[in-house]
Design a protein around this motif. Sequence first.
Motif: not given
Length: 193
Positions: A17-25, A59-66, A139-142
Amino acid sequence: MTTPFQVTVPRLAVPVGPEDHTIGPADAPVSLVQYGDFQCPYCAMAHTILQDLLRLRRETIRFTYRHFPLTNVHPYADLAAEVVEAAARRDAFWPMHDWLFENQRSINPRQLMVGVERLGLPSAEIGDEVGPHLYLDRVRRDLVGGVRSGVGGTPTFFVNGIRHDGGYALDELLEAVDEAAEAVGADQRHDGY
């Protein structure tokens, strides 16, 4: 009477969701989510591999780090996660994320502030925010989302919401991403008929 053996595939319990840290299209066919710990040596190895993977499948990956700090093994994992969250408030999540993995062997409270300063971030302000643990709930939510998703260690990856139980060598992740992209493409072609 016997109960049939059932295999359940662990799925991502908390959608990206919008709270996540993401990169990519935003419209990338593959969502790759990593649960990681900044002090985990396996996550540091995976970080290097992920950089190659993201370059090769830009162009293939939307990456999210939790966050999934394993504080029983890594005493500064929570603190590192809080520092990166403070950096995120200043639009510097990814530079701090990268710095932490690249300098993992020296992570301690003092070195974390060195990293903050090297990135040109206000160390006094970040110290004032991290000291009282303003970002610990984030951090705990992740972490809780990871537990609900079946994460037991780091790094753990989810490809399009399904836990990737294979290895994380470049060829293994490329195969998982390519298969997921092909499945999405096949679904879209099927829906078009």
